[in-house]
Design an enzyme around this catalytic site. Structure first.
Site, PDB file in Angstrom:
ATOM      1  N   ASP A   1      -7.132  -1.496  -4.402  1.00  0.00           N
ATOM      2  CA  ASP A   1      -8.171  -1.140  -3.434  1.00  0.00           C
ATOM      3  C   ASP A   1      -9.180  -0.166  -4.039  1.00  0.00           C
ATOM      4  OD1 ASP A   1      -6.824  -2.719  -1.555  1.00  0.00           O
ATOM      5  OD2 ASP A   1      -5.723  -1.002  -0.737  1.00  0.00           O
TER       6      ASP A   1
ATOM      7  N   ASP B   1       0.864  -1.179   0.000  1.00  0.00           N
ATOM      8  CA  ASP B   1       0.000   0.000   0.000  1.00  0.00           C
ATOM      9  C   ASP B   1       0.898   1.225   0.000  1.00  0.00           C
ATOM     10  OD1 ASP B   1      -2.432  -1.413   0.106  1.00  0.00           O
ATOM     11  OD2 ASP B   1      -2.384  -1.509   2.294  1.00  0.00           O
TER      12      ASP B   1
END
Length: 169
Positions: free
Chosen positions: A137, A119
């Site tokens: 995401d 991330d």
């Protein structure tokens, strides 16, 4: 008329490729670096490895395996939603492709990276930050909202309440 398979596969593959390319870039560029400011304190780049699921959800030692298994199960459901779409249900094809492409992107990380999913997008102000996320995401969230909308419309179109009523005499 056939289901537009090129739309599904092309979209899912493009999302998977964009996700993996941006994660590759993030690991090579952001490893060990302090957060990089994009837009003031509001948008930053910072490398985080997430061994759990969305929003840092963690279920212990087996998180990686549990979430990988749940992802495969979700992909099976998405595949069925895609396969049952009629040619006219292009919205269902697009939205399932978004969710599938994003799910595949994070699944690749769960399988390849012992540290977890990469991330790197960090939004917020000061100490009020959204959990760090990635391109996959975003695709999953956009696709899931779109899919909920499309399926709601599909259910409404087939429900007795939505059927045309005979004129009263």
């Amino acid at each position: 008329m056939r289901r537009p398979s090129s739309v599904f596969w092309g979209t899912a593959a493009a999302i998977l490729a964009a996700d993996q390319a941006t994660k590759w870039w993030a690991v090579r560029t952001l490893e060990g670096a302090p957060p990089t400011t994009l837009v003031g304190d509001w948008a930053r780049l910072v490398l985080v490895y997430n061994p759990g699921a969305a929003f840092g959800l963690h279920v212990g030692t087996w998180s990686r395996e549990i979430f990988a298994t749940l992802t495969v199960a979700a992909l099976v459901v998405l595949w069925r939603l895609y396969r049952t779409a009629t040619p006219a249900e292009r919205g269902r094809v697009w939205t399932t492709a978004f969710v599938a492409g994003g799910a595949l992107g994070n699944l690749v990380d769960r399988v390849r990276r012992p540290l977890g999913v990469v991330d790197f997008l960090d939004l917020g102000v000061g100490d009020l930050r959204w959990p760090t996320f990635n391109v996959a995401d975003v695709a999953v969230c956009v696709g899931a909202v779109g899919l909920a909308w499309v399926l709601r419309d599909d259910a409404g179109a087939g429900s007795p309440a939505a059927a045309p009523r005979p004129e009263a005499r």
